[in-house]
Design a protein around this motif. Sequence first.
Motif, short mmCIF file in Angstrom:
data_model
loop_
_atom_site.label_atom_id
_atom_site.label_comp_id
_atom_site.label_asym_id
_atom_site.label_seq_id
_atom_site.Cartn_x
_atom_site.Cartn_y
_atom_site.Cartn_z
N ALA A 154 0.85 -1.19 0.00
CA ALA A 154 0.00 0.00 0.00
C ALA A 154 0.88 1.23 0.00
CB ALA A 154 -0.92 0.02 1.22
N PRO A 175 -3.49 -0.65 -3.01
CA PRO A 175 -4.33 0.46 -2.55
C PRO A 175 -3.50 1.73 -2.34
CG PRO A 175 -4.76 -1.53 -1.27
CD PRO A 175 -3.52 -1.78 -2.08
N TRP A 177 -3.64 5.95 -0.95
CA TRP A 177 -4.33 7.02 -0.23
C TRP A 177 -3.55 8.31 -0.46
CZ3 TRP A 177 -6.54 6.30 5.42
CH2 TRP A 177 -7.42 7.37 5.70
N TYR A 204 -8.33 1.93 -10.15
CA TYR A 204 -7.50 1.70 -8.97
C TYR A 204 -8.32 1.87 -7.69
CZ TYR A 204 -3.10 1.78 -11.61
OH TYR A 204 -2.07 1.50 -12.46
N ASP A 205 -7.83 1.22 -6.63
CA ASP A 205 -8.38 1.40 -5.29
C ASP A 205 -7.68 2.60 -4.67
OD1 ASP A 205 -9.25 1.30 -2.69
OD2 ASP A 205 -8.40 -0.68 -2.23
N GLN A 235 -3.66 -3.95 4.77
CA GLN A 235 -3.23 -4.24 3.39
C GLN A 235 -2.11 -5.28 3.37
OE1 GLN A 235 -5.38 -2.71 1.62
NE2 GLN A 235 -5.96 -1.25 3.24
#
Length: 239
Positions: A154, A175, A177, A204-205, A235
């Motif tokens: 992640a 993932p 953020w 995408y996540d 994750q």
Amino acid sequence: MYKNILFIFLILLVSSCASQPSYTLVDGELETSVTETLKYYLYYPPEYELKPEKKFPVLLFLHGGGEVAEDLGPNEKIPPPSLILQGRKFPFLILAPENSYAKSWWNTRAVKQLLDSVVSKNRIDRNRIYLSGISRGGGAAWEMAVQYPETFAAMAVVCGMTPLPYASWINKKMPIWVFHGEDDDVIPVEESESMVNKLKEFGYDVRFTKYENVGHEAWSKAYATDELYAWFLRQQLQN
């Protein structure tokens, strides 16, 4: 006894323009090796000593251009290192190298070799290696996600430069953020907005957090977010 933060010097053989190369003749061809010195923090969670049979995640954190100096002092002013010094405990190792060049990008190949060295010498869960960076370090995080797509479980990027073509090269199973301050006058929030929109377009996540009335120092809020660390721990690398 492991200390919460270790200050270590490491010499790595990498491809870099920052050092003097040496040449070796191999099978009739010249090969070049370059040495680079990396200084870094390495944090061990309290449980590391108590559970010698357990493997732990590791978070690779890359600082921004404002933290460049001859020593690691400025790194102590930004999280996660600053949070550690304030007494916060994390459930994973944190590796925080230093880019000591004021006008140069991160040498991501050197950082990867450092990461590989730390992983090989410690009880690291190779399926739970996390990546994060701020500002210039955020740009380097995007680069590392492209160069080493099978490494990170992640990634969280805070107010980072975002080369839009990278959106099609990153591991789609990882993932992401993204954090950014809406009033950032160093790296405009539109950088992250464009990248997030493109990532979503590609399926995408990805999560996006924008902070109102916040400038470039969005990392102060981002790394104070407990959910960020809980999100990391959920994750695992998906092959």
